[in-house]
Motif scaffolding. Structure first.
Motif, mmCIF file in Angstrom:
data_model
loop_
_atom_site.group_PDB
_atom_site.id
_atom_site.type_symbol
_atom_site.label_atom_id
_atom_site.label_comp_id
_atom_site.label_asym_id
_atom_site.label_seq_id
_atom_site.Cartn_x
_atom_site.Cartn_y
_atom_site.Cartn_z
ATOM 1 N N ARG A 74 0.830 -1.210 0.000
ATOM 2 C CA ARG A 74 0.000 0.000 0.000
ATOM 3 C C ARG A 74 0.864 1.259 0.000
ATOM 4 O O ARG A 74 0.638 2.189 -0.783
ATOM 5 C CB ARG A 74 -0.934 -0.011 1.218
ATOM 6 C CG ARG A 74 -1.814 1.215 1.343
ATOM 7 C CD ARG A 74 -2.762 1.145 2.532
ATOM 8 N NE ARG A 74 -2.169 0.743 3.786
ATOM 9 C CZ ARG A 74 -1.423 1.533 4.586
ATOM 10 N NH1 ARG A 74 -1.175 2.772 4.240
ATOM 11 N NH2 ARG A 74 -0.940 1.075 5.720
ATOM 12 N N CYS A 132 0.432 11.448 2.717
ATOM 13 C CA CYS A 132 0.850 10.168 2.153
ATOM 14 C C CYS A 132 0.290 8.990 2.955
ATOM 15 O O CYS A 132 -0.122 9.129 4.097
ATOM 16 C CB CYS A 132 2.373 10.093 2.101
ATOM 17 S SG CYS A 132 3.184 10.033 3.720
ATOM 18 N N GLU A 133 0.286 7.827 2.303
ATOM 19 C CA GLU A 133 -0.039 6.576 2.986
ATOM 20 C C GLU A 133 1.079 6.283 3.984
ATOM 21 O O GLU A 133 2.248 6.536 3.703
ATOM 22 C CB GLU A 133 -0.139 5.427 1.974
ATOM 23 C CG GLU A 133 -1.316 5.538 1.049
ATOM 24 C CD GLU A 133 -2.621 5.210 1.735
ATOM 25 O OE1 GLU A 133 -2.616 4.457 2.732
ATOM 26 O OE2 GLU A 133 -3.665 5.720 1.284
ATOM 27 N N CYS A 139 6.213 7.824 -4.124
ATOM 28 C CA CYS A 139 6.787 7.314 -2.884
ATOM 29 C C CYS A 139 8.307 7.302 -3.028
ATOM 30 O O CYS A 139 8.849 6.779 -3.995
ATOM 31 C CB CYS A 139 6.267 5.907 -2.610
ATOM 32 S SG CYS A 139 6.899 5.210 -1.079
ATOM 33 N N GLN A 165 1.894 3.935 -3.704
ATOM 34 C CA GLN A 165 1.337 5.279 -3.906
ATOM 35 C C GLN A 165 2.233 6.093 -4.841
ATOM 36 O O GLN A 165 3.416 5.828 -4.992
ATOM 37 C CB GLN A 165 1.151 5.993 -2.571
ATOM 38 C CG GLN A 165 2.433 6.328 -1.838
ATOM 39 C CD GLN A 165 2.174 6.845 -0.449
ATOM 40 O OE1 GLN A 165 1.411 7.783 -0.273
ATOM 41 N NE2 GLN A 165 2.799 6.238 0.537
#
Length: 168
Positions: free
Chosen positions: A26, A87-88, A33, A30
């Motif tokens: 995950r 962000c994740e 990243c 993104q």
């Protein structure tokens, strides 16, 4: 993740073995990243700190970015990650994330913490949003680790080469 963690462990970030595969997929999936299994973000410092911070304490990570370090502190009372980016992030069961600046977190949430049993970390965080984040951390937390490298990029890479294998 297509490669086995065991097959590439020698080339991986020292904290890679702690990352759940579903979270890694995950976070790494993104857009834009800038970490990967070989570099999760200076985790060697977090690993060292995890051995000296009592596990019944709360860890506040000021400028946590993608927060892979949440898994380094998964056995501590709580891990609080603070970062203004959207962000994740990685997250352990004891994790709470705050999407805000360090100054905002200190103003609105630091007062609710037991500062005698809280350890703040502000590592590799530049003066984003016009704030001296290292100073804010030092002035507002009793137990704190702050660090930001000084010097040129070439000096920094030369210093890190024995640890990471980076090249100039």
């Amino acid at each position: 993740m297509t490669e086995s963690k065991e097959a590439v462990r020698g080339e991986m970030d020292p904290a890679w073995h702690l990352m759940p595969e579903d979270q890694a997929d995950r976070v790494f999936g993104q857009d834009m990243c800038d970490i990967d299994p070989t570099f999760l973000g200076f985790t060697d410092i977090y690993l060292a700190l995890s051995h000296i911070i009592p596990t019944h304490w709360t860890v506040v990570d000021l400028g946590c970015a993608y927060a892979p370090q949440a898994h380094i502190f998964k056995n501590h009372k709580a891990y609080i990650g603070v970062d203004a980016s959207d962000c994740e992030r990685f997250s352990a069961p004891n994790t709470t994330h705050y999407r805000m600046t360090i100054a905002e977190f200190i103003e609105h949430h630091a007062g609710a913490l037991n500062l005698d049993q809280t350890f703040a970390i502000c590592s590799y965080v530049p003066p984003w949003y016009g704030a001296d984040n290292l100073r804010l951390a030092r002035e507002n937390f009793k137990n704190v680790f702050t660090y930001y490298p000084a010097g040129t990029l070439q000096e920094f890479v030369k210093w890190r080469q024995p640890i990471t294998g980076e090249r100039e």
